[in-house]
Structures are given as structure tokens and as C-alpha cells.
Design an enzyme around this catalytic site. Structure first.
Site, mmCIF file in Angstrom:
data_model
loop_
_atom_site.group_PDB
_atom_site.id
_atom_site.type_symbol
_atom_site.label_atom_id
_atom_site.label_comp_id
_atom_site.label_asym_id
_atom_site.label_seq_id
_atom_site.Cartn_x
_atom_site.Cartn_y
_atom_site.Cartn_z
ATOM 1 N N HIS A 15 -43.062 39.527 9.243
ATOM 2 C CA HIS A 15 -41.840 38.742 9.076
ATOM 3 C C HIS A 15 -41.319 38.311 10.440
ATOM 4 O O HIS A 15 -41.421 39.050 11.420
ATOM 5 C CB HIS A 15 -40.788 39.576 8.342
ATOM 6 C CG HIS A 15 -39.616 38.786 7.855
ATOM 7 N ND1 HIS A 15 -38.643 38.300 8.694
ATOM 8 C CD2 HIS A 15 -39.272 38.398 6.606
ATOM 9 C CE1 HIS A 15 -37.731 37.664 7.983
ATOM 10 N NE2 HIS A 15 -38.092 37.702 6.708
ATOM 11 N N ASN A 69 -35.620 31.995 10.580
ATOM 12 C CA ASN A 69 -34.918 30.764 10.196
ATOM 13 C C ASN A 69 -33.437 31.035 9.958
ATOM 14 O O ASN A 69 -32.977 31.157 8.823
ATOM 15 C CB ASN A 69 -35.550 30.175 8.937
ATOM 16 C CG ASN A 69 -37.040 29.992 9.088
ATOM 17 O OD1 ASN A 69 -37.522 29.612 10.155
ATOM 18 N ND2 ASN A 69 -37.793 30.276 8.034
ATOM 19 N N ARG A 113 -44.905 28.167 12.161
ATOM 20 C CA ARG A 113 -43.611 27.676 11.694
ATOM 21 C C ARG A 113 -42.585 27.856 12.809
ATOM 22 O O ARG A 113 -42.603 28.860 13.528
ATOM 23 C CB ARG A 113 -43.171 28.464 10.461
ATOM 24 C CG ARG A 113 -41.941 27.924 9.736
ATOM 25 C CD ARG A 113 -41.392 28.978 8.786
ATOM 26 N NE ARG A 113 -40.882 30.124 9.529
ATOM 27 C CZ ARG A 113 -40.686 31.331 9.016
ATOM 28 N NH1 ARG A 113 -40.992 31.579 7.759
ATOM 29 N NH2 ARG A 113 -40.216 32.318 9.757
ATOM 30 N N ASN A 154 -40.644 28.472 1.432
ATOM 31 C CA ASN A 154 -40.844 29.036 2.764
ATOM 32 C C ASN A 154 -42.304 29.501 2.827
ATOM 33 O O ASN A 154 -42.709 30.347 2.024
ATOM 34 C CB ASN A 154 -39.912 30.231 2.974
ATOM 35 C CG ASN A 154 -40.148 30.957 4.287
ATOM 36 O OD1 ASN A 154 -40.708 30.409 5.215
ATOM 37 N ND2 ASN A 154 -39.712 32.205 4.338
ATOM 38 N N CYS A 163 3.312 12.320 53.930
ATOM 39 C CA CYS A 163 3.155 11.519 52.708
ATOM 40 C C CYS A 163 4.475 11.459 51.927
ATOM 41 O O CYS A 163 5.414 10.803 52.370
ATOM 42 C CB CYS A 163 2.015 12.058 51.856
ATOM 43 S SG CYS A 163 1.431 10.864 50.624
ATOM 44 N N HIS A 167 -2.841 12.638 55.405
ATOM 45 C CA HIS A 167 -3.138 14.014 55.017
ATOM 46 C C HIS A 167 -4.217 14.560 55.956
ATOM 47 O O HIS A 167 -5.116 13.836 56.378
ATOM 48 C CB HIS A 167 -3.648 14.064 53.578
ATOM 49 C CG HIS A 167 -2.595 13.785 52.543
ATOM 50 N ND1 HIS A 167 -1.566 14.641 52.299
ATOM 51 C CD2 HIS A 167 -2.422 12.715 51.716
ATOM 52 C CE1 HIS A 167 -0.800 14.137 51.340
ATOM 53 N NE2 HIS A 167 -1.291 12.964 50.975
#
Length: 870
Positions: A9, A33, A340, A162, A712, A810
Site C-alpha cells: 500500500h 492519494n 501511479r 483505484n 525633508c 536624505h
């Protein structure tokens, strides 16, 4: 490579990872799966809420679960069987129904045969026609039943099958079952949820049809074990009598009830799997000598049509790359040409295709041209944090420099940055300061692709949005959320372009990836990590307290796919003996499954620019005066302060006491006051007046002993008027401090320039950049120009005394010689002897090397490299 036992399996992770020589989490498993979306988002929280219930026995009759299944499929609860996986129900079938003969169309799930044989049932293989796509021929099956006798007989069918993935027409099965009413038809719908619009036999079946249904595949919980069966009530009762009591544990029952209600997850799964399967099938079909059978579920059956390669050999070669597939020769009707593969997430599917191309190319050298290999995804590592200001920027910079030192062509990236500290690139684009520092760590010129989305807060509810270096407007939060998909698309384009030019990428996240109110539209943390296929280092600042709870809590709030991306924890900012943390590290890893990559000690005086105002406002610049620090410089903290990195170079001067001032009472009589940049000059000017700071600055100017410098936005505040006719900030016109005869008007066009200039009073060279919306002009009695850009454009003015002056530049104090001249002038004015020489070089290079050395010694760099895919 160690041989595996005869358990065929798929999904035997322990044996597969041992054979591959990798950790279980490093194996990419195509042999089982399982839903590629992973566990539903609700799963972890549900399990946690049900844990206390484990002190009681579970419901032996699975009442809530069978009722939920009955409602889902429109049947009576008495027709539902619950089992420890559908396999348990399968194994109880034969003895419960006194089956003597079994027909199994093959190829099919091997446990149909095994379950029958264990009960002493004769099994006949009904071979499906490969040329017909393994479709079930019901006419031939009927003839088979007639010829061998249909009493005490059972036919086992997969819907879909399957390993072939083929479906049959449910009406044909119903017709056959009614014709052979004395025969049992066992239909396995383990993968039926993956097939959109399938007519489910679980809902509508003749009395002699028994349906098996697995929740473990679709809901990605094979380790939990949960299956259902559907049969006529008397049959269901008989089968249930063969199943041991308490077979389905309490957690599985709770998960089953919740899963059967989750239609949103089911819909997302079907849509995602269909798209992923189609793409995977197309990529597999492009390989020479490989036949791919069209499937309807979350897996594909493949056949190797070559003499130089078989499935077992292919599996061995892929396992060497930590990829597992399912060799199918154990299925009746298939041989060693067949394998598979499951449908996995897109990046894993791409990894499989890349590996297959390499194997097929090597094998085909003698038979034809070598296949052109797909370009591998650029290895990437991402630093995220349990919170803001956890040290992500600094750690990312350190990793950039370490990789550079080790010979890699590395580049930094942060998809979205919220910061008031920005920088102008050589070609006039604006980007976050942190990525500029990281670029320097890589010895690269700053590039807006490194920070494609920059947000500069202009109020509590809105920000200026800058895309690829250019402002596109101001947006409130909800407006920006609607724009985020476009922003993310631009960020991904920038990443792809940049990553294609470098060997490895170091990404930085933002805030925390576990902000549940923000995760849905995340474009900077896990969503970006998934796109880049980056391993994630999660950093926590132990100095804040609760760091181990933060690691555990963050992981608990992450989705399963997000958790899978986290490869290691980093404890940051630790003071003391790191061995004292050993027990806490072990407990945290045991709780989360995530190892620690290291403990980084508190690093003082890094000399690196900060990313945002958190550190500034938390008092990182505040230092106690000392005998050596004799020059007192006060920095006024305005609510919308920006680009406070202008002060970093002064902070390093050994004779300067730099302090942040928030109240008039703390101002005193410093040698100099600096008004820093502001993202909302109008609002900050109001703040100065409302707090009395404006009058205090005017009083200092009148006394004529303190030098007042504006940078700034602070420079604009020194003038007489500030107007905002287009409402870019607050609208209208207001008076400035009036210390310089200047007028400023805010304009929609933003000035973004890298600049070189000269300070006219000293003749010293300056360098930096301009980022401003305003245009400032002299009034009446023209003030004296004190800073001139190299193209002749005035960048700063001063009053007649030279004590009040300002500039748009800056980085004004970054030049070592000018900075020392400025500090020495303050010393001289206060009656102290000037030093007359540069005593501190503002050098990020040496700071970055020191940082890299410290972090390298604190982290397990071998593991970090593996996390990045190197």
C-alpha cells in the site's frame, strides 16, 4: 538503499523515508492519494477542543456521525455503518454476509482480494480491457455471473477505480444489481468526492448494493482512520455486528461530523484537484515513452513504454531524490511497466516532473536526443516572525551576507513592505530601506523588484501605495484590500524576474503569519513562501517575553499547508547562557514538530538602518549621557516620522549623545535639534503647535545657542507656510515655524532622485537621495543656499546666522568628513576642542560582516541550507 517489506500500500512514510535516507517531512509522497489541499483549516482547532473528551469512552454507536452521514446522503441513519476506515468495513463484509464467491474486476484495490481470502472466499479476477481504458463491460460481467452462479457471490467495484481512475455508469450498475438480486455488489466510493457531479450510489442504491465511503482521502486524515458504509438497514446491522465496539474513536467521530458539513472545502478541493490533475497529466504525457491514462480522481495511472526502464527502477531513482511513487505490479492485471502518482500541490507536481525528466533523459541517451530539462525553481529561504520587530530584517540581511560569503549569487525580496523609511534607487524608484540594506549585504545595487510593493502610512487608516518604485495613489485599508490581488500579481512578476537572475533568494515576511484577520488576503507571508517554494524560518524575540508560547501559538493558528512550510524556529535577541533554554527548545519542538535552527544572541550597536519606527519610538536611540558623549543632539519625535535612518551615522559618533524628545519638558538646551522627515507634514506641524514644541523651538532659535536642522519634512516645517491645495495630506494652508523665509506647496508629482551635492559652508561633498512631494521656494529676503545639488539645484537653505538650516537631502550625515565637521562645529560653539579628524567611519560593510559572523555562529547553517533547497 534498504529493501522494503511486502506491504505494498502507498504512503508507508517511515519505510519510504528510511529507504530514501531523509526525514519523513522531507519526503515528497506521490504514493498515497491524499487531498493535495491538506487538512481543512478547522481541523486543528476542532481536535484541540475535543481533547478533553478523551477522558471518556466514545459513543459506541457513533450516533451523531451516522446521523450526519444520513443527512448528507439522504438516507436513514440505520443504513449507515461507521468504521475505523472503510477498510475495516470491507474486512467485515465477507463473514457477515456469508459470501462464498467473489468477482473482482482488475486492476483494482488489492485489499478487495485480501479481505475475501482471509474469510476463505474464492476470488476470481475479471480482467478489464486496457485498450478500452479499463472500463467495466457490464454485459461481459453479466455473462460471467451467469456462467459461474450468482448466489452467495459478491462483485467488488471501485467508483472511481483505484488505480486506473476510471468511473462506470451508476445506472448500468443499478440495472445489473436488479437483474442479479441474489448477488452482492460492493461499490467502493473512496475517491468519489473528487469527481464533480457524480451520481452517488451511496444515496440511491438497490437493496443488494453496499457502498464503502472513505473520509480519510478527501479530508486528508488517513492517520485518523475514518470510513462509512451504506447498506439496507438489516444488512448494515449485520455488518456492524462484526465490528468491535468503540472502533471509531471520539476524535474521528467529531472530525467526521464536521467534515460532512463542510461544503466549501469540498468545492475548493474539486476545483483545485481538477486543475492540478489536468496540468500534471499534460506534463506527464509530454515525456517520451510514457502513456498516461485519463483519470477522474486525485491520481493518475502511468505505463512506461520503453525497454530500458521499468517502474521499480524508476521508483528507486526517484526515491534517491526523496520522491515516492506507487509501483503497480502488485495490482492484479498490471505489471512492472505501471506506476501511479497522486495529484499533489503545484510545486510538488513540478518537482516530480523535473525529476522524471532527468531520469527519462538519462535513460534515453542511447535511443535519442536528451530531453530538455525544465529550469528548477530558484532555491529560496524566507524569514518570518512571531510578531513585528522580531528581527526578521536583520536576520535576512545576515543570511544574505552569509550566502554571499559562501560563494552564492544571492538576492533579497520582500513582496510588501509597510515602512516610512524608504530609499531611492539609481533609476529613481522608491523602495523599503530594509531591502536596501539586504541588497548591500548581497553586494547588489538596490532594485525595486526586491520590494515591489511599498506602503507608506499617511494616517491611521490609509497609506500611500508604491508599486515597482512609483506611487499610484493613497488608499484606505478596504480600498487596498480590494487592490491586493493586483499588487500580488505585480509582486510575483517581480520575484520571478529577480529570481531568474540569481542562484538563491532570501525572502522576508511581515508582522506575523498567524494574524487570522489578515491571512485571507496575505501577499507577504505564507502565500509568498508557497509561491517561491521557500522554506520558512520563524523567528521570535525572546526579549519581549513569551517567545515559546508565541512559537506554539503561531503554529496552532496556521493552516496545514502553512505549517508544512515552516522548517525551523530561531530564538532571537537572547542574553545569557543558551544551554539554559535546552528544555524549552525540546518541549516546543515536541509540541510543534518543528526543530530549532539556533539561538541568536543579543547584538549591540549593529550600526544597521532600522526598517520602521518601532525601534525608534521604543527608545533605541535614547542613551544616557557620559563623559565621552559631550555633544547633545535632540531629535524631535513627530507622529509621522519617516526616514529616521538619516540619524544612524550620528548615532555611531563616540562623542555624540543622541536622544529622542517627545515632550517640551525633555527638550532642554541641546547643542543641536534635528527635525526629521515626516510623511504628513501638515499633521505633524499641528502636533508641534498643540504640544508647545513649536514655541520651544522658537525660543531656542531666539537664544542663538542651539543649531536647528530640518531634513525633508522637517526642512519644510522651518519655513513660513505649507500649503496642500490638492489635499494630498490634510488640505489647506498653515503656517510653519517661520524660522526660514520659505514657502512649500505640496504637489502630486513625487521627487525621487539619487543625488550628489555640496555643503557650501564647508565645501564638503554630500550624497543621498530625495523623496518628497513638496516644492519649496524662497520668499522676499532670500535665505542663503547652504546645500547645492551637483546640477546646480538648491537643496537646502540657512538663515543669516547659519544656526537654522535645512535640506531635502536624505543621508545628509552619511558622509564621514562632513558629519565630523558638523559635530566639531557644535563642540567649538560650546567651548570644547574640536577633534579635527574622522573618528568613526559609517561603514555598513564591516557591520554586515560582523552581523554575519554572529548569526553564522548561532545557527545550524547546514540545516538552514537544506531548508532553502541548496
Amino acid at each position: 538503499m534498504r529493501p522494503m517489506n511486502d506491504f505494498t500500500h502507498g504512503g508507508h512514510i517511515r519505510r519510504l523515508s528510511e529507504a530514501a535516507g531523509c526525514n519523513r517531512g522531507e519526503l515528497v509522497d506521490f504514493s498515497a492519494n491524499i487531498n493535495p489541499l491538506g487538512l481543512p483549516d478547522w481541523f486543528r482547532g476542532l481536535i484541540a477542543s475535543e481533547l478533553s473528551g478523551l477522558t471518556h469512552y466514545p459513543d459506541p454507536y457513533c450516533g451523531e456521525l451516522t446521523q450526519s452521514a444520513a443527512e448528507r446522503f439522504g438516507v436513514a441513519a440505520e443504513e449507515v455503518i461507521a468504521g475505523n476506515g472503510s477498510t475495516e468495513i470491507l474486512y467485515a463484509l465477507c463473514p457477515a454476509l456469508n459470501i462464498r464467491r467473489a468477482i473482482v474486476p482488475v486492476p483494482s484495490y488489492t485489499d478487495y482480494r485480501r479481505a475475501c481470502e482471509l474469510s476463505g472466499v474464492d476470488v476470481e479476477a475479471f480482467v478489464l480491457d486496457e485498450a478500452a481504458g479499463f472500463a467495466v463491460d457490464f454485459d461481459a460481467l453479466a455473462e460471467w455471473l451467469e456462467s459461474g452462479g450468482s448466489e452467495d457471490c459478491a462483485v467488488f467495484l471501485g467508483q472511481p477505480n483505484n488505480p486506473t481512475g476510471a468511473c462506470f455508469d451508476p445506472d448500468e450498475l443499478r440495472t445489473l444489481a436488479e437483474r442479479f438480486s441474489e448477488t452482492w455488489f460492493v461499490v467502493d466510493e473512496a475517491f468519489a468526492d473528487f469527481v464533480p457531479g457524480l451520481d452517488r450510489l451511496a444515496s440511491s442504491r438497490p437493496a443488494n448494493v453496499i457502498v464503502l465511503y472513505s473520509l480519510t482521502k478527501f479530508y486528508a486524515v488517513p492517520g485518523l482512520r475514518l470510513g462509512l458504509g451504506f447498506a439496507a438497514s438489516d444488512v448494515a446491522k449485520t455488518i456492524t455486528g462484526r465490528i468491535p465496539p468503540w472502533s471509531v474513536n471520539g476524535l474521528a467521530q467529531a472530525v467526521g461530523c464536521r467534515a460532512l458539513e463542510d461544503s466549501e472545502y469540498a468545492l475548493r478541493t474539486v476545483q483545485a484537484v481538477e486543475a492540478l490533475r489536468d496540468e500534471l497529466q499534460a506534463s506527464l504525457s509530454a515525456l517520451p515513452g510514457l502513456t498516461v491514462f485519463p483519470g477522474t480522481a486525485n491520481f493518475l495511472l502511468c505505463r512506461i513504454d520503453r525497454t530500458d526502464l521499468d517502474a521499480s527502477t524508476l521508483a528507486e531513482r526517484l526515491l534517491e531524490q526523496w520522491i515516492a511513487i506507487r509501483v503497480c505490479q502488485s495490482f492484479d492485471g498490471l505489471d512492472d511497466r505501471f506506476f501511479r502518482v497522486a495529484v499533489r500541490p503545484a510545486h510538488e507536481n513540478a518537482q516530480l516532473i523535473c525529476a522524471l525528466e532527468q531520469v527519462f533523459a538519462v535513460s534515453s541517451v542511447a535511443n535519442g536526443p536528451v530531453l530538455h530539462l525544465k529550469k528548477r525553481r530558484t532555491p529560496a529561504l524566507m524569514v518570518q516572525g512571531c510578531s513585528s520587530n522580531a528581527g526578521k530584517s536583520v536576520l535576512a540581511a545576515a543570511l544574505c551576507r552569509i550566502l554571499l560569503q559562501d560563494g552564492y549569487d544571492v538576492a533579497p525580496f520582500k513582496s510588501q513592505n509597510m515602512s516610512l523609511n524608504s530609499f531611492v534607487t539609481r533609476d529613481g524608484g522608491e523602495m523599503g530601506r530594509a531591502q536596501v540594506t539586504q541588497a548591500q549585504a548581497c553586494r547588489l545595487d538596490p532594485d525595486v523588484r526586491m520590494n515591489p510593493v511599498l506602503l507608506k502610512p499617511s494616517s491611521d487608516v490609509g497609506s500611500q501605495v508604491i508599486i515597482m518604485g512609483q506611487p499610484i495613489g493613497n488608499m484606505k485599508v478596504k480600498e487596498y484590500v480590494r487592490y491586493k490581488p493586483e499588487a500580488f500579481a505585480r509582486a510575483k512578476q517581480a520575484y520571478d524576474s529577480l529570481a531568474a537572475e540569481h542562484e538563491v533568494m532570501v525572502l522576508e515576511g511581515a508582522g506575523s503569519p498567524a494574524e487570522v484577520n489578515l491571512k485571507r488576503h496575505d501577499i507577504v507571508n505564507m502565500a509568498m513562501a508557497r509561491y517561491a517554494n521557500a522554506g520558512v524560518l520563524l523567528a521570535g524575540d525572546i526579549d519581549r517575553g513569551g517567545v515559546f508560547a508565541s512559537f506554539v501559538g503561531t503554529m496552532e493558528l496556521l493552516s496545514e499547508w502553512e505549517r508544512a512550510l515552516v522548517r525551523g524556529f530561531v530564538v532571537n535577541n537572547f542574553r545569557g547562557d543558551a544551554s539554559l533554554l535546552d528544555e524549552a527548545l525540546t518541549i516546543t519542538t515536541d509540541r510543534t514538530g518543528v526543530p530549532f535552527a539556533g539561538v541568536v544572541h543579543h547584538l549591540t550597536d549593529l550600526g544597521l538602518p532600522e526598517e520602521d519606527s518601532v525601534s525608534f519610538k521604543s527608545g533605541v536611540l535614547d542613551r544616557l549621557p557620559s563623559a565621552e558623549r559631550v555633544v547633545d543632539i535632540a531629535v524631535v519625535d513627530v507622529p509621522h516620522i519617516s526616514n529616521f535612518t538619516d540619524l544612524d551615522a550620528l548615532l555611531g559618533e563616540p562623542d555624540v549623545h543622541l536622544r529622542v524628545v517627545r515632550r517640551v519638558a525633555d527638550l532642554g538646551s541641546p547643542h543641536a535639534v534635528i527635525l526629521p522627515g515626516s510623511k504628513n507634514v501638515v499633521a505633524d506641524m499641528h502636533f508641534l503647535r498643540e504640544t508647545g514644541m513649536a514655541q520651544a523651538l522658537l525660543d531656542l532659535a531666539t537664544q542663538g545657542e542651539t543649531e536647528i536642522v530640518g531634513i525633508c519634512g522637517g526642512f519644510q516645517m522651518l519655513g513660513r507656510t505649507i500649503s496642500d491645495p490638492l489635499g494630498l495630506e490634510s488640505g489647506g494652508e498653515l503656517a510653519g515655524l517661520g524660522l526660514l523665509p520659505l514657502a512649500t506647496e505640496l504637489a502630486p508629482e513625487k521627487t525621487l532622485i539619487r543625488a550628489r551635492a555640496t555643503h557650501l559652508g564647508t565645501g564638503e561633498a554630500l550624497h543621498g537621495y530625495e523623496i518628497h512631494h513638496g516644492r519649496t521656494i524662497p520668499l522676499g529676503a532670500t535665505p542663503k543656499i547652504c546645500v547645492m545639488r551637483s546640477d546646480g539645484e538648491p537643496l537646502g537653505y540657512e538663515d543669516a546666522s547659519g544656526l537654522v538650516w535645512g535640506s531635502y537631502l536624505h543621508g545628509l550625515f552619511d558622509a564621514d568628513v562632513f558629519r565630523r565637521r558638523f559635530v566639531d562645529q557644535l563642540r567649538k560653539r560650546s567651548g570644547q576642542e574640536p577633534l579635527g579628524r574622522v573618528v568613526m567611519a559609517y561603514d555598513l560593510e564591516s557591520a554586515l560582516d560582523r552581523l554575519a559572523d554572529a548569526v553564522r555562529s548561532s545557527l545550524d547553517m547546514k540545516s538552514v541550507y537544506r531548508m532553502s533547497g541548496l
